[in-house]
Motif scaffolding. Structure first.
Motif, PDB file in Angstrom:
ATOM      1  N   GLN A  38       4.623  -5.574 -16.591  1.00 54.08           N
ATOM      2  CA  GLN A  38       4.212  -4.223 -16.204  1.00 54.08           C
ATOM      3  C   GLN A  38       4.289  -3.278 -17.399  1.00 54.08           C
ATOM      4  N   GLU A  39       5.367  -3.378 -18.181  1.00 52.96           N
ATOM      5  CA  GLU A  39       5.521  -2.506 -19.333  1.00 52.96           C
ATOM      6  C   GLU A  39       4.539  -2.871 -20.454  1.00 52.96           C
ATOM      7  N   ARG A  40       4.239  -4.157 -20.597  1.00 56.47           N
ATOM      8  CA  ARG A  40       3.397  -4.603 -21.703  1.00 56.47           C
ATOM      9  C   ARG A  40       1.915  -4.467 -21.379  1.00 56.47           C
ATOM     10  N   PHE A  41       1.500  -4.842 -20.152  1.00 59.99           N
ATOM     11  CA  PHE A  41       0.083  -4.871 -19.811  1.00 59.99           C
ATOM     12  C   PHE A  41      -0.286  -3.929 -18.658  1.00 59.99           C
ATOM     13  N   LYS A  42       0.705  -3.196 -18.122  1.00 64.90           N
ATOM     14  CA  LYS A  42       0.484  -2.260 -17.008  1.00 64.90           C
ATOM     15  C   LYS A  42       0.111  -2.968 -15.710  1.00 64.90           C
ATOM     16  N   TRP A  43       0.476  -4.255 -15.605  1.00 62.31           N
ATOM     17  CA  TRP A  43       0.261  -4.967 -14.356  1.00 62.31           C
ATOM     18  C   TRP A  43       1.354  -4.550 -13.374  1.00 62.31           C
ATOM     19  N   ARG A  44       0.987  -4.364 -12.115  1.00 61.08           N
ATOM     20  CA  ARG A  44       1.965  -3.991 -11.100  1.00 61.08           C
ATOM     21  C   ARG A  44       3.010  -5.091 -10.941  1.00 61.08           C
ATOM     22  N   ALA A  45       4.279  -4.732 -11.070  1.00 56.24           N
ATOM     23  CA  ALA A  45       5.362  -5.718 -10.986  1.00 56.24           C
ATOM     24  C   ALA A  45       5.353  -6.440  -9.644  1.00 56.24           C
ATOM     25  N   GLY A  46       5.093  -5.690  -8.556  1.00 55.63           N
ATOM     26  CA  GLY A  46       5.098  -6.305  -7.239  1.00 55.63           C
ATOM     27  C   GLY A  46       4.000  -7.336  -7.058  1.00 55.63           C
ATOM     28  N   LEU A  47       2.807  -7.056  -7.613  1.00 55.71           N
ATOM     29  CA  LEU A  47       1.695  -7.995  -7.462  1.00 55.71           C
ATOM     30  C   LEU A  47       1.912  -9.251  -8.311  1.00 55.71           C
ATOM     31  N   VAL A  48       2.455  -9.061  -9.500  1.00 60.26           N
ATOM     32  CA  VAL A  48       2.764 -10.220 -10.347  1.00 60.26           C
ATOM     33  C   VAL A  48       3.773 -11.123  -9.649  1.00 60.26           C
ATOM     34  N   GLN A  49       4.808 -10.502  -9.114  1.00 55.31           N
ATOM     35  CA  GLN A  49       5.846 -11.283  -8.458  1.00 55.31           C
ATOM     36  C   GLN A  49       5.322 -11.964  -7.204  1.00 55.31           C
ATOM     37  N   MET A  50       4.417 -11.294  -6.485  1.00 54.29           N
ATOM     38  CA  MET A  50       3.860 -11.893  -5.275  1.00 54.29           C
ATOM     39  C   MET A  50       3.117 -13.184  -5.593  1.00 54.29           C
ATOM     40  N   ALA A  51       2.328 -13.190  -6.674  1.00 48.70           N
ATOM     41  CA  ALA A  51       1.564 -14.382  -7.045  1.00 48.70           C
ATOM     42  C   ALA A  51       2.499 -15.547  -7.368  1.00 48.70           C
ATOM     43  N   ILE A  52       3.538 -15.271  -8.131  1.00 43.68           N
ATOM     44  CA  ILE A  52       4.490 -16.322  -8.487  1.00 43.68           C
ATOM     45  C   ILE A  52       5.250 -16.802  -7.257  1.00 43.68           C
ATOM     46  N   ASP A  53       5.612 -15.866  -6.389  1.00 44.56           N
ATOM     47  CA  ASP A  53       6.360 -16.211  -5.185  1.00 44.56           C
ATOM     48  C   ASP A  53       5.583 -17.161  -4.285  1.00 44.56           C
ATOM     49  N   LEU A  54       4.291 -16.941  -4.159  1.00 40.59           N
ATOM     50  CA  LEU A  54       3.485 -17.786  -3.280  1.00 40.59           C
ATOM     51  C   LEU A  54       3.443 -19.225  -3.794  1.00 40.59           C
ATOM     52  N   VAL A  55       3.453 -19.386  -5.110  1.00 39.72           N
ATOM     53  CA  VAL A  55       3.497 -20.737  -5.681  1.00 39.72           C
ATOM     54  C   VAL A  55       4.818 -21.411  -5.329  1.00 39.72           C
ATOM     55  N   ILE A  56       5.905 -20.669  -5.468  1.00 43.60           N
ATOM     56  CA  ILE A  56       7.226 -21.234  -5.168  1.00 43.60           C
ATOM     57  C   ILE A  56       7.342 -21.589  -3.686  1.00 43.60           C
ATOM     58  N   LEU A  57       6.823 -20.712  -2.835  1.00 43.45           N
ATOM     59  CA  LEU A  57       6.886 -20.991  -1.401  1.00 43.45           C
ATOM     60  C   LEU A  57       6.063 -22.223  -1.031  1.00 43.45           C
ATOM     61  N   ALA A  58       5.002 -22.493  -1.779  1.00 49.99           N
ATOM     62  CA  ALA A  58       4.203 -23.689  -1.505  1.00 49.99           C
ATOM     63  C   ALA A  58       5.034 -24.958  -1.691  1.00 49.99           C
ATOM     64  N   LEU A  59       5.989 -24.905  -2.623  1.00 47.43           N
ATOM     65  CA  LEU A  59       6.863 -26.056  -2.850  1.00 47.43           C
ATOM     66  C   LEU A  59       7.829 -26.279  -1.685  1.00 47.43           C
ATOM     67  N   ALA A  60       7.978 -25.263  -0.848  1.00 43.65           N
ATOM     68  CA  ALA A  60       8.920 -25.367   0.265  1.00 43.65           C
ATOM     69  C   ALA A  60       8.488 -26.384   1.311  1.00 43.65           C
ATOM     70  N   PHE A  61       7.219 -26.809   1.289  1.00 42.09           N
ATOM     71  CA  PHE A  61       6.761 -27.815   2.250  1.00 42.09           C
ATOM     72  C   PHE A  61       7.533 -29.126   2.113  1.00 42.09           C
ATOM     73  N   TRP A  62       8.198 -29.309   0.965  1.00 42.39           N
ATOM     74  CA  TRP A  62       8.989 -30.519   0.755  1.00 42.39           C
ATOM     75  C   TRP A  62      10.326 -30.477   1.483  1.00 42.39           C
ATOM     76  N   VAL A  63      10.789 -29.269   1.847  1.00 42.27           N
ATOM     77  CA  VAL A  63      12.153 -29.171   2.374  1.00 42.27           C
ATOM     78  C   VAL A  63      12.249 -28.543   3.761  1.00 42.27           C
ATOM     79  N   THR A  64      11.161 -27.995   4.303  1.00 43.82           N
ATOM     80  CA  THR A  64      11.267 -27.339   5.602  1.00 43.82           C
ATOM     81  C   THR A  64       9.946 -27.433   6.351  1.00 43.82           C
TER      82      THR A  64
END
Length: 220
Positions: A163-189
């Motif tokens: 966000q500080e370097r490229f002015k990308w919204r911190a929440g939107l950046v984190q949301m994209a990464i979070d969705l990838v991590i949640l996709a891995l959850a299919f292995w455990v739940t």
């Protein structure tokens, strides 16, 4: 009463603590301490709700949940250890003060996640409501930390840097990464638990995306 609180021997007390200031200024040490404590406590309550319903979230916390559900590693320990590599990025890009405050918040959250169930017992919470309420509590906690130049590490550090370097919204950046991590959850739940977890992740990151705006909050 306000006069007594404000003056002592002719000295302005409350502005010294950073309370009732109307001028843009850096946060005082007192403000930073209460902000870090309050934000971390709110986040720990959100983590507790997610854990109670067997849900996950994104970021480093999501990784710690995956380790907890898959291998039985305690959330607090996993959360603390996974964050270790990110301190270098925090130090190089965001400064020593940010790194120290972030380390303090992470350490406190790790401790609270281990001992808070001994102080507060939750009987039942519906998974969908746990996702929404837990996500909002973590989001409010992270917002408090962001506004005091700190984070809960990992993806939060990366999102703030982008966000500080490229002015990308911190929440939107984190949301994209979070969705990838949640996709891995299919292995455990189950898909239903992942669905509820996604709802929580959306609540968390949407709250941050809407409220964490550097053009509206000028204190440092």
């Amino acid at each position: 009463m306000s006069v007594i609180l404000t003056y002592f021997n002719g000295t302005l007390i409350m502005p010294k603590l950073g309370i009732w200031n109307t001028e843009p200024a850096k946060h005082s040490l007192f403000e930073d301490a209460q902000g870090l404590f309050t934000g971390t406590v709110l986040a720990s309550l959100g983590v507790m709700l997610l854990t109670k319903a067997g849900l996950l979230t994104g970021g480093v916390a999501g990784m710690a949940f995956l380790l907890h559900y898959a291998f039985g590693i305690s959330f607090g320990l996993g959360f603390f250890l996974i964050n270790l590599p990110f301190y270098w990025l925090a130090y190089r890009r965001l400064g020593i003060a940010f790194t120290i405050k972030t380390f303090s918040a992470i350490a406190l959250l790790s401790v609270l996640s281990e001992y808070q169930p001994k102080l507060l017992e939750i009987g039942y919470v519906h998974p969908i409501w746990a996702g929404i309420l837990g996500g909002l509590l973590i989001g409010m906690g992270m917002l408090a930390l962001f506004r005091h130049r700190a984070s809960l590490g990992g993806v939060g550090i990366l999102a703030l840097y982008l966000q500080e370097r490229f002015k990308w919204r911190a929440g939107l950046v984190q949301m994209a990464i979070d969705l990838v991590i949640l996709a891995l959850a299919f292995w455990v739940t189950t898909p239903y638990i992942i669905f509820c977890s996604v709802i929580g992740a959306i609540a968390l990151n949407f709250f941050i995306a809407v409220n964490h705006r550097t053009d509206r909050y000028i204190a440092m």
